[in-house]
Design a protein around this motif. Structure first.
Motif, PDB file in Angstrom:
ATOM      1  N   VAL A 118       0.835  -1.211   0.000  1.00 11.92           N
ATOM      2  CA  VAL A 118       0.000   0.000   0.000  1.00 11.92           C
ATOM      3  C   VAL A 118       0.864   1.253   0.000  1.00 11.92           C
ATOM      4  CG1 VAL A 118      -1.475   1.368   1.518  1.00 11.92           C
ATOM      5  CG2 VAL A 118      -2.023  -1.019   1.078  1.00 11.92           C
ATOM      6  N   GLY A 119       0.461   2.236  -0.792  1.00 10.56           N
ATOM      7  CA  GLY A 119       1.182   3.503  -0.827  1.00 10.56           C
ATOM      8  C   GLY A 119       1.029   4.145  -2.193  1.00 10.56           C
ATOM      9  N   THR A 120       1.787   5.196  -2.408  1.00  9.63           N
ATOM     10  CA  THR A 120       1.790   5.878  -3.686  1.00  9.63           C
ATOM     11  C   THR A 120       3.145   5.683  -4.342  1.00  9.63           C
ATOM     12  OG1 THR A 120       0.242   7.534  -2.843  1.00  9.63           O
ATOM     13  CG2 THR A 120       1.434   8.084  -4.865  1.00  9.63           C
ATOM     14  N   TYR A 121       3.123   5.304  -5.599  1.00  8.90           N
ATOM     15  CA  TYR A 121       4.344   5.042  -6.357  1.00  8.90           C
ATOM     16  C   TYR A 121       4.554   6.176  -7.358  1.00  8.90           C
ATOM     17  CZ  TYR A 121       4.136   0.459  -4.242  1.00  8.90           C
ATOM     18  OH  TYR A 121       4.107  -0.558  -3.323  1.00  8.90           O
ATOM     19  N   PHE A 122       5.734   6.758  -7.312  1.00 12.89           N
ATOM     20  CA  PHE A 122       6.076   7.883  -8.174  1.00 12.89           C
ATOM     21  C   PHE A 122       7.228   7.509  -9.099  1.00 12.89           C
ATOM     22  CE2 PHE A 122       3.669  11.244  -6.193  1.00 12.89           C
ATOM     23  CZ  PHE A 122       3.589  10.913  -4.853  1.00 12.89           C
ATOM     24  N   CYS A 123       7.123   7.920 -10.346  1.00 11.61           N
ATOM     25  CA  CYS A 123       8.308   7.908 -11.187  1.00 11.61           C
ATOM     26  C   CYS A 123       8.957   9.288 -11.088  1.00 11.61           C
ATOM     27  CB  CYS A 123       7.983   7.560 -12.636  1.00 11.61           C
ATOM     28  SG  CYS A 123       6.820   8.688 -13.450  1.00 11.61           S
ATOM     29  N   PHE A 124      10.230   9.350 -11.428  1.00  9.97           N
ATOM     30  CA  PHE A 124      10.985  10.595 -11.295  1.00  9.97           C
ATOM     31  C   PHE A 124      11.995  10.670 -12.419  1.00  9.97           C
ATOM     32  CE2 PHE A 124      13.190  14.026  -9.317  1.00  9.97           C
ATOM     33  CZ  PHE A 124      14.543  13.768  -9.433  1.00  9.97           C
ATOM     34  N   ILE A 125      12.001  11.788 -13.118  1.00 16.30           N
ATOM     35  CA  ILE A 125      12.975  11.952 -14.190  1.00 16.30           C
ATOM     36  C   ILE A 125      13.867  13.140 -13.885  1.00 16.30           C
ATOM     37  CG2 ILE A 125      11.430  10.906 -15.872  1.00 16.30           C
ATOM     38  CD1 ILE A 125      10.909  13.670 -17.009  1.00 16.30           C
ATOM     39  N   SER A 126      15.077  13.052 -14.335  1.00 11.35           N
ATOM     40  CA  SER A 126      16.022  14.130 -14.060  1.00 11.35           C
ATOM     41  C   SER A 126      16.888  14.395 -15.275  1.00 11.35           C
ATOM     42  CB  SER A 126      16.900  13.771 -12.868  1.00 11.35           C
ATOM     43  OG  SER A 126      17.692  12.641 -13.165  1.00 11.35           O
ATOM     44  N   GLY A 127      17.409  15.588 -15.321  1.00 10.30           N
ATOM     45  CA  GLY A 127      18.347  15.980 -16.350  1.00 10.30           C
ATOM     46  C   GLY A 127      19.168  17.118 -15.799  1.00 10.30           C
ATOM     47  N   THR A 128      19.847  17.811 -16.652  1.00 13.27           N
ATOM     48  CA  THR A 128      20.650  18.933 -16.181  1.00 13.27           C
ATOM     49  C   THR A 128      19.721  20.000 -15.598  1.00 13.27           C
ATOM     50  OG1 THR A 128      22.240  18.481 -17.929  1.00 13.27           O
ATOM     51  CG2 THR A 128      22.397  20.610 -16.813  1.00 13.27           C
ATOM     52  N   TYR A 129      19.802  20.212 -14.313  1.00 17.77           N
ATOM     53  CA  TYR A 129      18.961  21.181 -13.589  1.00 17.77           C
ATOM     54  C   TYR A 129      17.475  20.913 -13.799  1.00 17.77           C
ATOM     55  CZ  TYR A 129      23.139  23.979 -12.693  1.00 17.77           C
ATOM     56  OH  TYR A 129      24.369  24.427 -12.280  1.00 17.77           O
ATOM     57  N   LYS A 130      17.130  19.664 -13.954  1.00 21.31           N
ATOM     58  CA  LYS A 130      15.732  19.320 -14.175  1.00 21.31           C
ATOM     59  C   LYS A 130      15.366  18.144 -13.282  1.00 21.31           C
ATOM     60  CE  LYS A 130      14.762  16.952 -17.822  1.00 21.31           C
ATOM     61  NZ  LYS A 130      14.759  16.699 -19.291  1.00 21.31           N
ATOM     62  N   TYR A 131      14.297  18.305 -12.507  1.00 21.12           N
ATOM     63  CA  TYR A 131      13.873  17.255 -11.588  1.00 21.12           C
ATOM     64  C   TYR A 131      12.356  17.233 -11.585  1.00 21.12           C
ATOM     65  CZ  TYR A 131      18.630  18.157  -9.991  1.00 21.12           C
ATOM     66  OH  TYR A 131      19.983  18.358  -9.948  1.00 21.12           O
ATOM     67  N   ILE A 132      11.765  16.163 -12.104  1.00 23.01           N
ATOM     68  CA  ILE A 132      10.314  16.110 -12.261  1.00 23.01           C
ATOM     69  C   ILE A 132       9.777  14.791 -11.739  1.00 23.01           C
ATOM     70  CG2 ILE A 132       8.377  16.244 -13.866  1.00 23.01           C
ATOM     71  CD1 ILE A 132      10.230  17.711 -15.823  1.00 23.01           C
ATOM     72  N   PHE A 133       8.828  14.889 -10.801  1.00 22.81           N
ATOM     73  CA  PHE A 133       8.120  13.712 -10.324  1.00 22.81           C
ATOM     74  C   PHE A 133       6.835  13.537 -11.116  1.00 22.81           C
ATOM     75  CE2 PHE A 133       9.973  11.766  -6.591  1.00 22.81           C
ATOM     76  CZ  PHE A 133      10.925  12.690  -6.201  1.00 22.81           C
ATOM     77  N   GLY A 134       6.473  12.293 -11.376  1.00 25.18           N
ATOM     78  CA  GLY A 134       5.159  12.001 -11.912  1.00 25.18           C
ATOM     79  C   GLY A 134       4.103  12.278 -10.854  1.00 25.18           C
ATOM     80  N   THR A 135       2.850  12.263 -11.271  1.00 24.33           N
ATOM     81  CA  THR A 135       1.759  12.590 -10.338  1.00 24.33           C
ATOM     82  C   THR A 135       1.448  11.449  -9.377  1.00 24.33           C
ATOM     83  OG1 THR A 135       0.263  11.990 -12.107  1.00 24.33           O
ATOM     84  CG2 THR A 135       0.637  14.342 -11.750  1.00 24.33           C
ATOM     85  N   GLY A 136       1.997  10.280  -9.631  1.00 23.27           N
ATOM     86  CA  GLY A 136       1.869   9.172  -8.689  1.00 23.27           C
ATOM     87  C   GLY A 136       0.672   8.276  -8.954  1.00 23.27           C
ATOM     88  N   THR A 137       0.804   7.019  -8.566  1.00 20.07           N
ATOM     89  CA  THR A 137      -0.307   6.063  -8.575  1.00 20.07           C
ATOM     90  C   THR A 137      -0.502   5.592  -7.150  1.00 20.07           C
ATOM     91  OG1 THR A 137       0.092   5.284 -10.821  1.00 20.07           O
ATOM     92  CG2 THR A 137      -1.139   3.828  -9.345  1.00 20.07           C
ATOM     93  N   ARG A 138      -1.718   5.817  -6.652  1.00 19.17           N
ATOM     94  CA  ARG A 138      -2.030   5.428  -5.266  1.00 19.17           C
ATOM     95  C   ARG A 138      -2.611   4.020  -5.274  1.00 19.17           C
ATOM     96  NH1 ARG A 138      -5.661   9.347  -1.545  1.00 19.17           N
ATOM     97  NH2 ARG A 138      -5.878   7.998   0.247  1.00 19.17           N
ATOM     98  N   LEU A 139      -1.921   3.123  -4.599  1.00 21.36           N
ATOM     99  CA  LEU A 139      -2.335   1.725  -4.558  1.00 21.36           C
ATOM    100  C   LEU A 139      -2.975   1.386  -3.226  1.00 21.36           C
ATOM    101  CD1 LEU A 139      -2.355  -1.222  -5.639  1.00 21.36           C
ATOM    102  CD2 LEU A 139      -0.060  -1.473  -4.656  1.00 21.36           C
ATOM    103  N   LYS A 140      -4.173   0.801  -3.298  1.00 19.14           N
ATOM    104  CA  LYS A 140      -4.829   0.256  -2.101  1.00 19.14           C
ATOM    105  C   LYS A 140      -4.944  -1.245  -2.282  1.00 19.14           C
ATOM    106  CE  LYS A 140      -7.579   3.618   0.336  1.00 19.14           C
ATOM    107  NZ  LYS A 140      -8.919   3.996   0.788  1.00 19.14           N
ATOM    108  N   VAL A 141      -4.609  -1.986  -1.274  1.00 21.60           N
ATOM    109  CA  VAL A 141      -4.692  -3.441  -1.335  1.00 21.60           C
ATOM    110  C   VAL A 141      -5.734  -3.893  -0.317  1.00 21.60           C
ATOM    111  CG1 VAL A 141      -3.457  -5.610  -1.075  1.00 21.60           C
ATOM    112  CG2 VAL A 141      -2.268  -3.600  -1.987  1.00 21.60           C
ATOM    113  N   LEU A 142      -6.751  -4.585  -0.819  1.00 20.05           N
ATOM    114  CA  LEU A 142      -7.848  -5.050   0.042  1.00 20.05           C
ATOM    115  C   LEU A 142      -7.569  -6.467   0.495  1.00 20.05           C
ATOM    116  CD1 LEU A 142     -10.591  -3.672  -2.354  1.00 20.05           C
ATOM    117  CD2 LEU A 142      -9.684  -2.556  -0.306  1.00 20.05           C
ATOM    118  N   ALA A 143      -7.546  -6.652   1.807  1.00 19.43           N
ATOM    119  CA  ALA A 143      -7.216  -7.980   2.359  1.00 19.43           C
ATOM    120  C   ALA A 143      -8.387  -8.959   2.229  1.00 19.43           C
ATOM    121  CB  ALA A 143      -6.830  -7.838   3.815  1.00 19.43           C
TER     122      ALA A 143
END
Lengths: 109, 116
Positions: free
Chosen positions: A84-109
């Motif tokens: 459970v949680g939010t998973y983010f991708c992240f890209i970087s370059g020269t002076y560039k740092y960008i996170f994706g908006t994330g995918t929030r995962l819920k796991v039902l037991a």
């Protein structure tokens, strides 16, 4: 400017089901990172991918970098409640740092 | 164990107040970052610093300034807080990386700021 789209925004799965989140960039990437943020916590680094077509595994997690280096995916096999949680991708370059908006995962037991 | 600490977990300020958020890292990292996190918007970069006294604007610098007088400390300043600055603020640090590839970022626990 560069855009990073992450889908889906939310995903609810039954425990034991698989889960995949996708990250798509409008431009070719030099590398991509993935982070996990537990509820109430802060992002924690999972992995970095650098090579075209690269596939890396961490136990039940499989990370893939697209051949064109414009997209990436994170796949979890047989989800557990600890995923459970939010998973983010992240890209970087020269002076560039960008996170994706994330995918929030819920796991039902 | 690597550590990034932030001065407060929760902060409540009034509109117009000057607000200081402090971040300290003990890993001797050159790079430090300030992000804000809002539901549905992910983490957005406010400012980053790649060396003492050096700073670069991120994607949303308006209404914010930063200070880095020592390598281990990076401060975020809200000159005149406004309600639309109510958010979770996350500090991070990292090694400089190679060419255009950054190293992993280590995050602090975050400061939840409410401006009333």
């Amino acid at each position: 400017g560069q855009q990073v789209m992450q889908i889906p925004q939310y995903q609810h799965v039954q425990e034991g089901e698989d889960f995949t989140t996708y990250c798509n960039s409008s431009t070719t990437l030099s590398n991509i990172q993935w982070y996990k943020q537990r509820p109430g916590g802060h992002p924690v680094f999972l992995i970095q991918l650098v090579k075209s077509g690269e596939v890396k595994k961490q136990k039940r997690l499989t990370f893939q970098f697209g051949e064109a280096k414009k997209n990436s995916s994170l796949h979890i096999t047989a989800t557990q409640t600890t995923d459970v949680g939010t998973y983010f991708c992240f890209i970087s370059g020269t002076y560039k740092y960008i996170f994706g908006t994330g995918t929030r995962l819920k796991v039902l037991a | 164990d690597v550590k990034v600490t932030q001065s407060s977990r929760y902060l409540v300020k009034r509109t117009g107040e000057k607000v200081f958020l402090e971040c300290v890292q003990d890993m001797d990292h050159e790079n430090m970052f300030w992000y804000r996190q809002d539901p549905g918007l992910g983490l957005r970069l406010i400012y980053f610093s790649y060396d003492v006294k050096m700073k670069e604007k991120g994607d949303i610098p308006e209404g914010y300034s930063v200070s880095r007088e020592k390598k281990e400390r990076f401060s975020l300043i809200l000159e005149s807080a406004s309600t639309n600055q109510t958010s979770m603020y996350l500090c991070a640090s990292s090694s400089p990386g190679i060419w255009d590839r950054s190293e992993e970022q280590y995050f602090g626990p975050g400061t939840r700021l409410t401006v009333t």
